[in-house]
Design a protein around this motif. Structure first.
Motif, PDB file in Angstrom:
ATOM      1  N   GLN A 242       0.809  -1.207   0.000  1.00 56.62           N
ATOM      2  CA  GLN A 242       0.000   0.000   0.000  1.00 56.62           C
ATOM      3  C   GLN A 242       0.845   1.261   0.000  1.00 56.62           C
ATOM      4  O   GLN A 242       0.452   2.278   0.535  1.00 56.62           O
ATOM      5  CB  GLN A 242      -0.953   0.028   1.197  1.00 56.62           C
ATOM      6  CG  GLN A 242      -2.151  -0.899   1.045  1.00 56.62           C
ATOM      7  CD  GLN A 242      -3.192  -0.625   2.100  1.00 56.62           C
ATOM      8  OE1 GLN A 242      -2.936  -0.802   3.280  1.00 56.62           O
ATOM      9  NE2 GLN A 242      -4.353  -0.196   1.690  1.00 56.62           N
ATOM     10  N   PRO A 292      -2.475   5.545   1.678  1.00 51.99           N
ATOM     11  CA  PRO A 292      -3.880   5.939   1.745  1.00 51.99           C
ATOM     12  C   PRO A 292      -4.176   6.723   3.010  1.00 51.99           C
ATOM     13  O   PRO A 292      -3.430   6.672   3.984  1.00 51.99           O
ATOM     14  CB  PRO A 292      -4.617   4.593   1.752  1.00 51.99           C
ATOM     15  CG  PRO A 292      -3.648   3.638   2.368  1.00 51.99           C
ATOM     16  CD  PRO A 292      -2.299   4.090   1.902  1.00 51.99           C
ATOM     17  N   THR A 330     -10.894  11.230   0.906  1.00 51.67           N
ATOM     18  CA  THR A 330     -10.078  10.044   1.125  1.00 51.67           C
ATOM     19  C   THR A 330      -9.267   9.778  -0.131  1.00 51.67           C
ATOM     20  O   THR A 330      -9.753   9.978  -1.259  1.00 51.67           O
ATOM     21  CB  THR A 330     -10.944   8.812   1.444  1.00 51.67           C
ATOM     22  OG1 THR A 330     -11.877   8.607   0.377  1.00 51.67           O
ATOM     23  CG2 THR A 330     -11.701   9.015   2.742  1.00 51.67           C
ATOM     24  N   GLU A 332      -6.029   7.219  -2.080  1.00 53.70           N
ATOM     25  CA  GLU A 332      -5.349   5.933  -2.123  1.00 53.70           C
ATOM     26  C   GLU A 332      -3.877   6.145  -2.430  1.00 53.70           C
ATOM     27  O   GLU A 332      -3.488   7.172  -2.996  1.00 53.70           O
ATOM     28  CB  GLU A 332      -5.977   5.029  -3.198  1.00 53.70           C
ATOM     29  CG  GLU A 332      -7.440   4.717  -2.986  1.00 53.70           C
ATOM     30  CD  GLU A 332      -7.685   3.902  -1.729  1.00 53.70           C
ATOM     31  OE1 GLU A 332      -6.774   3.154  -1.327  1.00 53.70           O
ATOM     32  OE2 GLU A 332      -8.786   4.028  -1.150  1.00 53.70           O
TER      33      GLU A 332
END
Length: 407
Positions: A242, A292, A330, A332
Motif C-alpha cells: 500500500q 492511503p 479520502t 489511495e
C-alpha cells in the motif's frame, strides 16, 4: 531569518477555495479484477488476485476497486507503450507475490522489467505445448516450450500445470527459501549478490536470455508500474504494501532530513522532511500520495493526509489551485494529489515530504527515532526520517543506484 516557518505543523483544517477544486485523478490503486467475458479468464483472475498469499513477510493480496484501466510507460530510449487492464492485473499479481516473499523494491522492479521484455506482461500459452492452451491465457506463442509472463520453459522450470499457474510462476521467478524450485533453476533470490547488480544484469542472470541487454530499456517503465500498482497491494504484516513513490521516476533529493544550512528567508535550519525535485526543477510535476488516508489540512503551504494507523504524511509547496484533493477527501496510495509548486518559504519548485507520528498505532512506525530525540525544535518533535519511514513500506525513496541524485 525566521526559524521553523517551513515545517511548523499546521493546526486545524482549511477547506480552501471550492471553486479551485478539481476532480480527483486516480493514478495508483490500479483495477486488478477486470470485467471480462470469458469465464476461464475470470477464474484465472480470481485465483491470482483473490487468494491470500502466504509467506515470510505476512499475507499480501492484490485488491480491486480502481477505475484506471490503462497506464502509459516509456522505455529508456523514449518509446512508449500503453498497458491495458489485463497487463496491469498481471503486474499486480506478481507484485503481491513479491511482497508476500519479502522481495525488496529493486527485486520487484527486476521482475517487472523481465515480464515486460519476455511477454509484455501477458500470460502466454504455447502452441508447441498443446496442454498449455487448456489453461487461462492472454496470448499464444511458440518459442521452444516457454510459457507464462516470464517465458519459463516446461523442460526446466516445472510442469505445464505449475507454470500456467500465475502464482507459481511468480514464486519460481523469485525463488529463495519460499520458492518452489529449490534453487534449480535459480530464481532471483537464489543468486548471490543480486542486490548489487545492475537491474538488467540481475534479470539476465535469472533468464539466461539470448539477448542479455534487452531488459535494461525497461527500468523506468518497471519503476512506474511498481509505483502505480503498488497502491493496490495490501500486506497483513503492516510493514509493507500500500505504498507508492511521491513523484515520477528521475527525481533528485535537494535537501535531506536533519540540521542544515539555509539561505532562504523563512526556511528552517532543522529540516524535518526531505525535498524532492525533478530536474531541471520546473513547477507542475505530478505529486502522488505515498499511502492511503484522509486529508486533514489543506492550507496555503501544507497538505496533510492522516493514515488509518494514526500517523500523518505532509506534502508542502503545492499551489492550492493545483491540488486535486481537499479536507475530508479520502485518497489511495499512488493517487495524484497535485503538482509541485513554489509556495514560500521555498528556494525553487519542489516537493517537501514529511511524516509526523502523533497518534500512530503502527508498531513498526513506533520504532522510528523522532526528531525530538535528535535535538530538533519542539514543534518538530514528533517528525521522523522519511527515508527510514518509507523503508518500512518496501520503498527506498532515494536509492544509491544512480537513479536518484543527492545534492
Amino acid at each position: 531569518m525566521s526559524i521553523g516557518t517551513l515545517e511548523r505543523p499546521e493546526v486545524g483544517t482549511d477547506n480552501g477555495d471550492a471553486g479551485n477544486r478539481k476532480l480527483i485523478l486516480i493514478i495508483g490503486a490500479v483495477i486488478l479484477v477486470p470485467i471480462v467475458i470469458i469465464a476461464g479468464y475470470t477464474m484465472f483472475i480470481m485465483v491470482f488476485l483473490g487468494t491470500t498469499l502466504g509467506g515470510s513477510s505476512g499475507a499480501c493480496t492484490a485488491s480491486a476497486g480502481s477505475t484506471v484501466t490503462q497506464l502509459e510507460v516509456e522505455t529508456t530510449g523514449g518509446a512508449t507503450r500503453t498497458l491495458n487492464e489485463k497487463q496491469l492485473t498481471n503486474a499486480a499479481g506478481i507484485l503481491a507475490v513479491a511482497r508476500t516473499l519479502g522481495v525488496p523494491l529493486q527485486g520487484q522492479q527486476i521482475a517487472m522489467m523481465t515480464a515486460l521484455q519476455e511477454s509484455g506482461l501477458h500470460m502466454y500459452a504455447n502452441s508447441t505445448v498443446p496442454e498449455s492452451l487448456d489453461y487461462p491465457h492472454d496470448a499464444v506463442g511458440s518459442d521452444h516450450d516457454s510459457v507464462n509472463f516470464f517465458q519459463q520453459r516446461v523442460s526446466g522450470w516445472g510442469t505445464v500445470a505449475q507454470l500456467m499457474d500465475p502464482t507459481y510462476a511468480a514464486k519460481a521467478f523469485f525463488g529463495g527459501p519460499e520458492g518452489p524450485n529449490a534453487g534449480s533453476p535459480r530464481g532471483l533470490l537464489d543468486i548471490p549478490g543480486w542486490e548489487s547488480m545492475p537491474l538488467g544484469e540481475a534479470a539476465q542472470t535469472v533468464q539466461n536470455s539470448a539477448y542479455p541487454d534487452a531488459y535494461d530499456k525497461w527500468e523506468l517503465a518497471a519503476q512506474k508500474i511498481v509505483t502505480t500498482v503498488g497502491g493496490s497491494i495490501t500486506c497483513g504484516s503492516g510493514t509493507a504494501g500500500q505504498a507508492a513513490y511521491p513523484m515520477d521516476p528521475g527525481y533528485q533529493m535537494t535537501s535531506d532530513y536533519g540540521p542544515r544550512e539555509v539561505t532562504v528567508e523563512g526556511a528552517s535550519s532543522w529540516h524535518a522532511g526531505i525535498d524532492l525535485q525533478l530536474w531541471p526543477g520546473p513547477c507542475g510535476d505530478n505529486v502522488y500520495a505515498i499511502l492511503p488516508g484522509t486529508v486533514t489540512v489543506s492550507s496555503e503551504l501544507w497538505l496533510s493526509i492522516r493514515h488509518p494507523d494514526g500517523f500523518t504524511v505532509h506534502y508542502l509547496h503545492m499551489y492550492k489551485s493545483q491540488r486535486l484533493v481537499d479536507v475530508g477527501d479520502t485518497v489511495e496510495a499512488g493517487q495524484q494529489i497535485g503538482l509541485t509548486g513554489n509556495v514560500p518559504p521555498s528556494g525553487g519548485c519542489h516537493l517537501h515530504l514529511a511524516m509526523s507520528v502523533t497518534g500512530n498505532t503502527n508498531p513498526a512506525v513506533a520504532q522510528l527515532t523522532t526528531a525530538g530525540t535528535l535535538g530538533a525544535p519542539s514543534y518538530y518533535s514528533d517528525f521522523v526520517n522519511p527515508e527510514e519511514f518509507m523503508r518500512l513500506f518496501g520503498i527506498e525513496v532515494c536509492p544509491n543506484d544512480g537513479s536518484c541524485r543527492r545534492l
